[in-house]
Scaffold this motif. Structure first.
Motif, PDB file in Angstrom:
ATOM      1  N   ASP A 117       0.835  -1.204   0.000  1.00 45.92           N
ATOM      2  CA  ASP A 117       0.000   0.000   0.000  1.00 45.92           C
ATOM      3  C   ASP A 117       0.871   1.256   0.000  1.00 45.92           C
ATOM      4  O   ASP A 117       1.799   1.375   0.806  1.00 45.92           O
ATOM      5  CB  ASP A 117      -0.900  -0.012   1.246  1.00 45.92           C
ATOM      6  N   ASP A 118       0.576   2.186  -0.887  1.00 43.31           N
ATOM      7  CA  ASP A 118       1.355   3.425  -0.983  1.00 43.31           C
ATOM      8  C   ASP A 118       1.136   4.355   0.205  1.00 43.31           C
ATOM      9  O   ASP A 118       1.893   5.299   0.396  1.00 43.31           O
ATOM     10  CB  ASP A 118       1.019   4.168  -2.279  1.00 43.31           C
ATOM     11  N   ARG A 119       0.119   4.106   1.005  1.00 48.22           N
ATOM     12  CA  ARG A 119      -0.151   4.960   2.165  1.00 48.22           C
ATOM     13  C   ARG A 119       0.706   4.602   3.372  1.00 48.22           C
ATOM     14  O   ARG A 119       0.649   5.287   4.388  1.00 48.22           O
ATOM     15  CB  ARG A 119      -1.629   4.865   2.562  1.00 48.22           C
ATOM     16  N   ARG A 120       1.506   3.555   3.278  1.00 49.40           N
ATOM     17  CA  ARG A 120       2.337   3.146   4.423  1.00 49.40           C
ATOM     18  C   ARG A 120       3.297   4.276   4.773  1.00 49.40           C
ATOM     19  O   ARG A 120       3.721   5.040   3.921  1.00 49.40           O
ATOM     20  CB  ARG A 120       3.079   1.852   4.130  1.00 49.40           C
ATOM     21  N   ILE A 121       3.623   4.346   6.057  1.00 54.19           N
ATOM     22  CA  ILE A 121       4.540   5.382   6.524  1.00 54.19           C
ATOM     23  C   ILE A 121       5.763   4.725   7.150  1.00 54.19           C
ATOM     24  O   ILE A 121       5.672   3.654   7.745  1.00 54.19           O
ATOM     25  CB  ILE A 121       3.855   6.338   7.526  1.00 54.19           C
ATOM     26  N   ASP A 122       6.893   5.366   6.990  1.00 46.74           N
ATOM     27  CA  ASP A 122       8.154   4.866   7.529  1.00 46.74           C
ATOM     28  C   ASP A 122       8.242   5.276   8.996  1.00 46.74           C
ATOM     29  O   ASP A 122       8.367   6.455   9.305  1.00 46.74           O
ATOM     30  CB  ASP A 122       9.317   5.445   6.725  1.00 46.74           C
ATOM     31  N   LEU A 123       8.165   4.319   9.891  1.00 43.72           N
ATOM     32  CA  LEU A 123       8.151   4.624  11.322  1.00 43.72           C
ATOM     33  C   LEU A 123       9.532   4.942  11.887  1.00 43.72           C
ATOM     34  O   LEU A 123       9.625   5.437  13.006  1.00 43.72           O
ATOM     35  CB  LEU A 123       7.523   3.468  12.106  1.00 43.72           C
TER      36      LEU A 123
END
Length: 165
Positions: free
Chosen positions: A25-31
């Protein structure tokens, strides 16, 4: 089936979540950087202008052919997906479930008990689904982080579902 989570309760639609598919998913965020740099407001016009400038500069410097650096950029992005630590914002899933107007809280159900959040804070929750490129199998399928990162050292683990009250 244990990795499937549900949003139920005082919602118009019961939503089923499968965190194992979120890596695509392109909405993932790098934590690894999300809580340190904070959430930035996106200026779409500025982003577009920068992207066009970068492309224009590349054409001027390297010509209008596709340079070999594009392949290495794709390889780097693939490597990042395989080794990164990622999360998803809970907000779009909660919005799609459409909580009733009388809903006041979100209950996070875990193997260890329940945690209740005001519904306003629930929209800011982040669901961690990947750690160093691996799914969270032993304490997962997701870890819950508050939007402000206050529980970054001790996230809510062993999540089994969400109930809107």
């Amino acid at each position: 089936m244990a990795d499937i989570l549900m949003i139920s309760g005082k919602v118009k639609y019961t939503i089923t979540l499968d965190p194992s598919t979120w890596i695509f998913d392109d909405r993932r965020i790098d934590l690894t950087t999300y809580f340190t740099k904070g959430e930035e407001e996106k200026d779409t016009l500025a982003e577009y202008t920068k992207a066009v400038s970068k492309h224009w500069d590349r054409e001027i410097m390297e010509g209008a052919v596709f340079p070999p650096t594009l392949k290495t950029e794709k390889k780097f992005e693939k490597e990042k997906v395989l080794t990164g630590t990622f999360g998803m914002l809970f907000k779009p899933f909660l919005e799609n479930a459409e909580p009733e107007e009388t809903a006041t809280a979100l209950v996070i159900m875990t193997d260890d008990g329940e945690t209740e959040l005001p519904i306003e804070e629930a929209y800011e929750v982040i669901l961690k689904f990947s750690d160093n490129g691996k799914p969270l199998t032993s304490t997962g399928p997701v870890h819950v982080y508050y939007g402000d990162g206050s529980n970054q050292k001790n996230p809510i683990k062993n999540v089994r579902g969400f109930l809107v009250k």
